[in-house]
Design a protein around this motif. Structure first.
Motif, short mmCIF file in Angstrom:
data_model
loop_
_atom_site.label_atom_id
_atom_site.label_comp_id
_atom_site.label_asym_id
_atom_site.label_seq_id
_atom_site.Cartn_x
_atom_site.Cartn_y
_atom_site.Cartn_z
N LEU A 250 0.82 -1.21 0.00
CA LEU A 250 0.00 0.00 0.00
C LEU A 250 0.86 1.27 0.00
CD1 LEU A 250 -2.81 -1.09 2.49
CD2 LEU A 250 -3.11 -0.52 0.07
N GLU A 251 1.97 1.24 0.70
CA GLU A 251 2.85 2.41 0.73
C GLU A 251 3.48 2.67 -0.64
OE1 GLU A 251 5.73 2.19 3.85
OE2 GLU A 251 4.22 1.93 5.42
N LYS A 252 3.79 1.61 -1.37
CA LYS A 252 4.43 1.76 -2.68
C LYS A 252 3.44 2.21 -3.75
CE LYS A 252 8.05 -1.69 -1.89
NZ LYS A 252 8.52 -3.08 -2.20
N ARG A 253 2.19 1.72 -3.68
CA ARG A 253 1.28 1.96 -4.80
C ARG A 253 -0.07 2.52 -4.41
NH1 ARG A 253 0.40 -3.54 -6.37
NH2 ARG A 253 -0.96 -2.70 -7.99
N GLY A 254 -0.36 2.62 -3.09
CA GLY A 254 -1.71 3.00 -2.70
C GLY A 254 -1.88 4.33 -2.00
N LEU A 255 -0.78 4.94 -1.56
CA LEU A 255 -0.91 6.17 -0.79
C LEU A 255 -1.53 7.30 -1.58
CD1 LEU A 255 2.42 6.27 1.29
CD2 LEU A 255 0.12 5.63 2.06
N GLU A 256 -1.35 7.30 -2.88
CA GLU A 256 -1.89 8.37 -3.72
C GLU A 256 -3.28 8.04 -4.26
OE1 GLU A 256 -0.09 11.08 -3.96
OE2 GLU A 256 1.69 10.23 -2.98
N THR A 257 -3.76 6.82 -4.01
CA THR A 257 -5.06 6.38 -4.54
C THR A 257 -6.20 7.09 -3.83
OG1 THR A 257 -4.13 4.20 -5.02
CG2 THR A 257 -6.54 4.38 -4.96
N GLU A 258 -7.05 7.75 -4.58
CA GLU A 258 -8.17 8.48 -3.98
C GLU A 258 -9.12 7.51 -3.27
OE1 GLU A 258 -11.76 11.55 -5.28
OE2 GLU A 258 -9.96 11.37 -6.52
N GLY A 259 -9.44 7.85 -2.03
CA GLY A 259 -10.38 7.03 -1.25
C GLY A 259 -9.78 5.74 -0.72
N ILE A 260 -8.43 5.65 -0.72
CA ILE A 260 -7.81 4.43 -0.21
C ILE A 260 -8.29 4.17 1.22
CG2 ILE A 260 -5.75 5.59 0.71
CD1 ILE A 260 -5.86 2.18 -1.10
N LEU A 261 -8.57 2.94 1.55
CA LEU A 261 -9.16 2.47 2.81
C LEU A 261 -10.67 2.66 2.83
CD1 LEU A 261 -6.57 3.78 5.48
CD2 LEU A 261 -6.76 1.47 4.59
N ARG A 262 -11.17 3.79 2.30
CA ARG A 262 -12.62 4.03 2.34
C ARG A 262 -13.33 3.26 1.23
NH1 ARG A 262 -12.99 9.47 1.47
NH2 ARG A 262 -13.37 9.16 -0.74
N VAL A 263 -12.79 3.29 0.02
CA VAL A 263 -13.42 2.61 -1.12
C VAL A 263 -13.17 1.11 -0.99
CG1 VAL A 263 -13.48 2.36 -3.62
CG2 VAL A 263 -13.14 4.62 -2.59
N SER A 264 -14.24 0.36 -0.90
CA SER A 264 -14.13 -1.08 -0.66
C SER A 264 -13.80 -1.83 -1.95
CB SER A 264 -15.43 -1.62 -0.07
OG SER A 264 -15.36 -3.01 0.13
N GLY A 265 -12.89 -2.80 -1.84
CA GLY A 265 -12.61 -3.68 -2.97
C GLY A 265 -13.70 -4.73 -3.11
N SER A 266 -13.56 -5.59 -4.08
CA SER A 266 -14.53 -6.65 -4.31
C SER A 266 -14.40 -7.72 -3.25
CB SER A 266 -14.30 -7.27 -5.70
OG SER A 266 -14.94 -8.51 -5.81
N GLN A 267 -15.52 -8.02 -2.55
CA GLN A 267 -15.50 -9.05 -1.50
C GLN A 267 -15.11 -10.41 -2.07
OE1 GLN A 267 -15.74 -8.77 1.78
NE2 GLN A 267 -16.04 -6.55 1.69
N THR A 268 -15.57 -10.70 -3.29
CA THR A 268 -15.25 -11.99 -3.93
C THR A 268 -13.75 -12.08 -4.21
OG1 THR A 268 -17.43 -12.03 -4.97
CG2 THR A 268 -15.74 -13.50 -5.89
N ARG A 269 -13.20 -10.97 -4.77
CA ARG A 269 -11.76 -10.97 -5.07
C ARG A 269 -10.94 -11.04 -3.78
NH1 ARG A 269 -12.77 -6.63 -8.72
NH2 ARG A 269 -11.71 -5.21 -7.26
N ILE A 270 -11.37 -10.32 -2.75
CA ILE A 270 -10.63 -10.31 -1.48
C ILE A 270 -10.60 -11.71 -0.87
CG2 ILE A 270 -10.71 -9.48 0.90
CD1 ILE A 270 -11.74 -6.79 -0.22
N LYS A 271 -11.73 -12.42 -0.91
CA LYS A 271 -11.78 -13.78 -0.38
C LYS A 271 -10.86 -14.70 -1.19
CE LYS A 271 -13.21 -17.12 2.22
NZ LYS A 271 -12.76 -17.20 3.62
N SER A 272 -10.85 -14.51 -2.51
CA SER A 272 -9.98 -15.32 -3.36
C SER A 272 -8.51 -15.02 -3.08
CB SER A 272 -10.29 -15.04 -4.84
OG SER A 272 -9.39 -15.71 -5.68
#
Length: 635
Positions: free
Chosen positions: A310-332
């Motif tokens: 997350l530090e390498k690629r996610g710190l600049e991502t808008e809504g990081i932590l707030r915007v939820s990823g896909s539950q199906t992908r996360i479980k996979s």
């Protein structure tokens, strides 16, 4: 509507029990009124995501529900955790308890006495043999004791006298309760927090209005460096750090007593085993497995990998932590990590950043016990009820010190990452309050704890939980400091363990008076204006370094002298020694000076520590220079 929300968590409160506590409800009400327009959408959206995930996997719940404790059980557990379990027995050894009791302040001693009195009453009601009084340890009260002395030693009178005597003491800098937004305030760590609170009892005690949205409006606190410097978590040896949670628990309880709150703790629950290797595995087990690969690991490797990604690629991502990823992908992805993480075959560069943040939150939630521990989660949640900002931070500081080391290290790694997210607010649109509202449900909700918030309390508890997370993120440097008064108590414990005091006094009050009087006598004899000592650096120099100490000699001065000595011996290391100029002081940051032995195990010293003062406190210690582990080795 908020009134119908059910959440897999319980954010316990500390019920008020004194006139002072009436200010809590007033402060809370005014705070809620001022936050009518404050958006909690991120909090409740996160709650819904957690709820949906939990409903889909009810069979994976691995923590038994917390059971209600019977009368007296809470006191038994408290005394055990406070290192005073021997006081519960009828014929148990007393030495260890005497040593611990001999280090306590008046407010701390009163807190111990109150728990013993409560336990004693519960045993009498159950027709069991009565527990011994603390005073029995110091000798049986003789017939010459007057009626006035007996009255004075009763629990209620003891507590009244304690409060009165503390209020009558000279008021120090910490007595100021007026908040100056934007101005720096002193955060006193030399005097026990409970003693500071006792001094404030008769003063004006104004709750500070909270500005939850604006991080810049938070009060700035400064820890004044005394002549012994500041001690951070990690500066003390593991042996001495093991003593800190016990002392911090007693002090937290004493602070709550003075403020008029009951310290609520959950009963530890039994864990069910899991076949997984990463998610849903106890922190201790994770670390044991990880340390087979990297012996110095203090934070689970999976968490380190998630944060690094997350530090390498996610710190600049808008809504990081707030915007939820896909539950199906996360479980996979969780299943792939379980299979491939330790083999090194997992491809982090192919994972979407919102899914990585989802994995991070899932890792925290799936821990068999909450990261803040099942026992102390109610206490963390209840910090919001303390009306004064400084005292909220005092309670949080003590709670951080009480946490088991794996939990504390893992929490620190998480908070450091969250600070980096907040620092990129202009790009990711996640300010301190946004990050706090998103992370609070993941830290304060747990599937194994009672699952319903009291009706009508949802908004207040949600905002309070987010506020606690906000404080932990913003004030983490302060919270990860070991108070000087606790370090002093550790020294006293170590000294007492070697001396094995024999006390034959009638009351704990007189015992403490004798101890403090003896301490004052010792301090009066510490008037040596100068001293010549030897500083060892066996890994770097064959000969010890002779140092002449006066009232102005600091650790930084010795390190500079050491550098000069190295240069004079012909070792060309000038270019590899890093000099930093900070607050008009130059520090040789490639080296550290440690205090070893005497009344301390091992103590990494603050560069601004005055060494003659330290020598007077611990004359039998050795001083050893070591290379800073944060820098690459030179030899």
């Amino acid at each position: 509507s908020l009134s119908t929300r059910n959440c897999p968590c319980k954010m316990s409160q500390l019920p008020p029990k004194s006139p002072l506590a009436s200010l809590v409800s007033e402060g809370t009400n005014s705070r809620v009124e001022s936050l009518d327009n404050l958006s909690m959408d991120s909090f409740w959206l996160e709650v819904e995501n957690i709820k949906q995930s939990a409903e889909a996997e009810q069979e994976e719940c691995s923590l038994a529900d917390v059971k209600t404790q019977e009368e007296g059980e809470a006191e038994v557990e408290w005394l055990q955790d406070a290192g005073l379990s021997d006081l519960l027995g009828d014929c148990a050894s007393e030495n260890d308890n005497i040593v611990l009791l001999s280090t306590l302040t008046k407010t701390q001693a009163a807190a111990v006495q109150r728990r013993l009195d409560t336990y004693s009453r519960s045993r009498r009601r159950k027709n069991k043999h009565p527990v011994r009084d603390v005073r029995d340890i110091f000798g049986v009260v003789g017939s010459e004791e007057t009626a006035a002395e007996k009255e004075e030693s009763s629990p209620d009178q003891l507590w009244h006298n304690l409060r009165t005597s503390n209020v009558q003491r000279k008021t120090h800098d910490y007595s100021c309760t007026v908040r100056n937004p934007g101005k720096e305030e002193i955060f006193n760590m030399d005097v026990a927090y409970s003693e500071q609170a006792a001094v404030l009892l008769k003063g004006s005690f104004l709750p500070e209005p909270r500005r939850l949205k604006d991080g810049n409006a938070l009060t700035k606190f400064k820890i004044p460096k005394g002549r012994l410097g500041v001690t951070r978590i990690g500066d003390l040896s593991a042996q001495d750090m093991k003593k800190i949670p016990t002392l911090a628990l007693i002090e937290l309880t004493a602070l709550c007593d003075v403020l008029g709150f009951e310290l609520k703790r959950n009963k530890a629950a039994k864990l069910k085993t899991t076949e997984k290797r990463l998610f849903g595995v106890p922190l201790n087990t994770l670390l044991e497995n990880d340390q087979k690969l990297l012996p110095s690991t203090k934070v689970p490797l999976l968490l380190q990998a998630l944060l690094s990604c997350l530090e390498k690629r996610g710190l600049e991502t808008e809504g990081i932590l707030r915007v939820s990823g896909s539950q199906t992908r996360i479980k996979s992805l969780e299943q792939k990590l379980e299979r491939d993480f330790y083999t090194g075959l997992f491809r982090w560069d192919e994972v979407h950043q919102n899914d990585v943040s989802g994995l991070l939150k899932r890792f925290i939630r799936e821990l068999p016990t909450p990261l803040l521990t099942a026992e102390y989660l109610p206490a963390f949640a209840a910090v919001q009820n303390i009306p004064d900002m400084k005292q909220r931070l005092q309670a949080l500081n003590l709670l951080i010190l009480i946490l088991p080391e794996p939990n504390r290290n893992t929490l620190k790694a998480l908070l450091e990452f969250l600070s980096k997210v907040v620092a990129r607010e202009n790009n990711n649109k996640m300010n301190l309050w946004n990050v706090s509202t998103v992370m609070a449900p993941n830290l304060f909700m747990h599937k194994g704890l009672p699952n319903k918030i009291p009706e009508g309390k949802e908004k207040q508890l949600a905002e309070g939980a987010a506020d606690v997370v906000r404080m932990m993120i913003h004030y983490q440097d302060l919270l990860w400091t070991v108070s000087s008064f606790l370090v002093a108590q550790v020294r006293k414990l170590n000294e007492s363990n070697s001396k094995r005091y024999q006390f034959c006094d009638k009351r704990i009050k007189n015992l403490l008076r004798k101890i403090h009087a003896d301490k004052d006598k010792v301090e009066k004899n510490k008037a040596e204006p100068s001293k010549t000592v030897k500083v060892h650096a066996s890994l770097l120099l064959k000969d010890s370094l002779e140092v002449h100490l006066n009232n102005a000699t600091r650790v930084a001065d010795v390190l500079r002298q050491f550098q000069k000595n190295l240069c004079q011996n012909g070792w060309n290391i000038v270019n590899t020694v890093n000099l930093l100029k900070c607050n008009n002081s130059v520090e040789c940051t490639n080296f550290l000076l440690y205090e070893v032995g005497g009344n301390i195990g091992e103590h990494c010293l603050d560069p601004d520590t005055y060494l003659l003062d330290l020598y007077h406190i611990n004359p039998h210690a050795e001083w050893i220079i070591k290379q800073n582990p944060s820098y690459p080795r030179m030899f």
